[in-house]
Design an enzyme around this catalytic site. Sequence first.
Site: not given
Ligand code: NAP
Length: 246
Positions: A63, A89, A141, A154-158
């Site tokens: 991305v 996402n 987030s 991370y907080a700055a990005s979100k």
């Molecule tokens: P996750 O399990 O780590 O899944 C994120 C996916 O994005 C992974 O498959 C990852 O691939 C992929 N990715 C990473 N870098 C990428 C790139 N440059 N281009 C394309 N894909 C890429 O995370 P999640 O917990 O499901 O989180 C999903 C979203 O929700 C994120 O934006 C996260 O910040 C947000 N969020 C999560 C939580 C939580 O508690 N889990 C809370 C608040 C917000 P790799 O595994 O190969 O890196």
Amino acid sequence: MIFNQKVSIITGASQGIGEAIARELGREGATVVLVDIQKEKLDEVAGRFQAEGIKAQPVMADVTNLHQVEAVVESAIKEFGRIDHLINNAGITRDSLLLRMKEEDWDLVLAVNLKGAFNFCRSVVKHMVTARSGRIVSISSVVGLMGNFGQANYAASKAGLIGFSKSLAREVAARGITVNCVAPGYVATPMTEKLSEEVKKAFLEIIPMKRFGLPEEIAKAVKFLCSDGAAYITGQVIGVNGGMYM
Ligand code: NAP
């Protein structure tokens, strides 16, 4: 099925919240374009979806790379003729205290979490403007709203995603396009699995509902924002966090 004939692009779709969102939209009849960075994981999830009767197309792309993102969008338009939903996402963490934070960890987190959304929005919005309709949902987030120890990048990005989405919402509202954020609290996914038991316990203490969220609970909020029922909602942030931040 409420999304028959619709086409949805979901980034970071091969696991966790992205996979749950893709499944939720796909079960409602949408063709889901699954974007992620590792081919094997993508092919595996696409295979599972196809076995479940979901129309899924895996596309490997980073991305952060505008050229790759434009290629994903152009090929979806060529193949399906439309993009109805864009779900930004994909996200990563590189946690450390600010005093120890490496420049590359700041740059990478901002590049994936914030510039990734810019790249996709810039590529998709022109097609939505022509169609005079579209839904964009970015996964922010709770940390973007309240900050968090060790997560300045991370907080700055979100938080940046929220300002970005509100600005874009104003620019495209008159063209029938809505732009919103969903801000999850703590959700059990591979991203949070790696946290220590001590950190998980500390989170549970500040969640009034006393449990972590499920990826499917985030996906339901995204589905709502993509549905006809949310046609008059734009520039908003929907918290799905068990009351962790009110
Ligand atoms: P996750 O399990 O780590 O899944 C994120 C996916 O994005 C992974 O498959 C990852 O691939 C992929 N990715 C990473 N870098 C990428 C790139 N440059 N281009 C394309 N894909 C890429 O995370 P999640 O917990 O499901 O989180 C999903 C979203 O929700 C994120 O934006 C996260 O910040 C947000 N969020 C999560 C939580 C939580 O508690 N889990 C809370 C608040 C917000 P790799 O595994 O190969 O890196």
